[in-house]
Design an enzyme around this catalytic site. Sequence first.
Site, PDB file in Angstrom:
ATOM      1  N   GLU A  69      -9.336  -3.662  -5.066  1.00  0.00           N
ATOM      2  CA  GLU A  69      -8.651  -2.974  -4.106  1.00  0.00           C
ATOM      3  C   GLU A  69      -9.605  -1.709  -3.761  1.00  0.00           C
ATOM      4  OE1 GLU A  69      -5.749  -2.712  -3.153  1.00  0.00           O
ATOM      5  OE2 GLU A  69      -4.283  -4.122  -4.449  1.00  0.00           O
ATOM      6  N   SER A 102       0.763  -1.225  -0.100  1.00  0.00           N
ATOM      7  CA  SER A 102      -0.101   0.070   0.074  1.00  0.00           C
ATOM      8  C   SER A 102       0.909   1.320  -0.037  1.00  0.00           C
ATOM      9  CB  SER A 102      -0.847   0.058   1.134  1.00  0.00           C
ATOM     10  OG  SER A 102      -1.912   1.117   1.127  1.00  0.00           O
ATOM     11  N   HIS A 110      -8.418  -4.545  -0.417  1.00  0.00           N
ATOM     12  CA  HIS A 110      -7.212  -4.066  -0.101  1.00  0.00           C
ATOM     13  C   HIS A 110      -6.242  -4.772   1.251  1.00  0.00           C
ATOM     14  CE1 HIS A 110      -3.865  -0.914  -0.522  1.00  0.00           C
ATOM     15  NE2 HIS A 110      -4.208  -0.717   0.779  1.00  0.00           N
TER      16      HIS A 110
END
Length: 546
Positions: free
Chosen positions: A359, A233, A469
């Site tokens: 995501e 990330s 995510h």
Amino acid sequence: MLPLVVLAIATLKFCAVSAAPTSRATGPTVTLDNATFIGVSAGTVSKFLGIPFAQPPVGNLRFQLPQSLPAYNGTYSAIAFGPSCPQQAINLPLPSGLAANATDFIVNSIYNAVTPASEDCLTLNVVVPASTTPSSKLPVVVWIFGGGFELGGTSIYDGGVIVQRSIDLGEPVIYVSMNYRVSAFGFLASQEVKSAGVGNIGLQDQRLALRWVQQYIGNFGGDSTKVTIWGESAGAISVALQMLTNGGNAEGLFRAAFMESGSPIPVGDISHGQPYYDALVSETGCSGASDTLQCLRQVPYAQLMAAVDQSPGIFSYQSLVLAWVPRVDGVFLTDTPQNLVLQGSVANVSIVSGDCDDEGTLFSLSTLNVTTDAQIQQYLNTIYMPLASSTEIETLLTYYPADITQGSPFDTGILNALTPEFKRLAAIQGDLVFQAPRRFFLQQRSGLQPIWSFLNKRLKSLPALGSAHATDILNVYAGGDMTSYLVEFVNNLNPNGVGINWPAYTTASPQLLTFLDRLIPLVITQDTYRAQGISYLTTLSLKYPL
């Protein structure tokens, strides 16, 4: 712009105290300069925790570039993680009716605060096989945590899992993780910040930590010429930006990069943060100061923290359009990240880069009031692309139709439609910030350096979120199959050697190692999904960086 859902997966807990002088003399030791650092043994690995790598960024060093430490002296206890850097408050009202296991994922990950926190936070950790000596010359993997550039720390990640797997594979590595400043403390943005040359401080913290590795990792038995930087990330975006800075000259700091859910992102000039800076100045009583930046350095910590917490966060209505994020500052980033890629300002190192399938779902829970076609047009035009024409937004929406069977979580049919536009907006946000930047980056670098790419489609059955995510991080820190691929890559600059063969990625043959929740858990797929939509998002992001 980018987040990591902070996962509470560490299995080894220590109270969070920075390395400090001590008279204790038990446990594994390492000599740095004229100092002895005493670590802790954990089975077949040794850990040295909370080692300061920079001067405390407090007082007049707040909102300044990180400063190197003088030579170490004395004896230090390195048995506990240092405190995390100041964490921006999280505010995510959970929608009613969200399934229990999805709620559990959110509460036990996002709300797992990284505490305690302190401005005096620039420390790092080194985990080594217990049998390592200064002559071992082991390859090194350096972890950069995620958290949307707003929160995160090193203490919840058990680097011992990575080192233990490397021992089991007969390819031992050394693991390093560092704290860096986040939120406004690390990514303050305004014309004042740009003029002072103190933008992207969090990235500068990371760079200084990488220089520390070059100077000292040999003392732990590491090989400073065999360093891989790895992140998820915001950490993966950081890895990408470390590749782009300095004209693409890595300065010998690393030879490979491993990125999970993060690539060179479509961000613009640091002046785009001016409204948030001005709000901070106003809320701290610095509006009348002749030098507002210096005034902010003198504001009491509690008062400044309360003002920072009023900034829009990653789970606010504006979602992935973050207040505090890396931006073009003229020093660390001389142009937008995607323009730097086009200019060839990229470190020529081996790359692994991949995403999760869904995501955008996590970051669409804060926009459930966007329920009509007109509202989603307004949202995109107001929040993401205020300079785009109505025709451009309408064209984008033709590639991402309101048909819930085509939205994210992908491949879930009519399920997970929290609102008529939830899956549509989740698809757009996930592709704009994650999938499109990755595909653009890899296509631009295809044929210029070794590349492998992956797609995580595990946990697809998680209600509302799907393969959300950060779900891929379980593949590594929980000792999953990606752990082995990582160890192979760190050792050999090629992830192969375990599992099925992972083919290299090229524009002509964009193959993905795809992780599945099936009897056959690994397959090879093609990086061609949503080709028109992702291509158009890339066109818009190059034209209208955030």
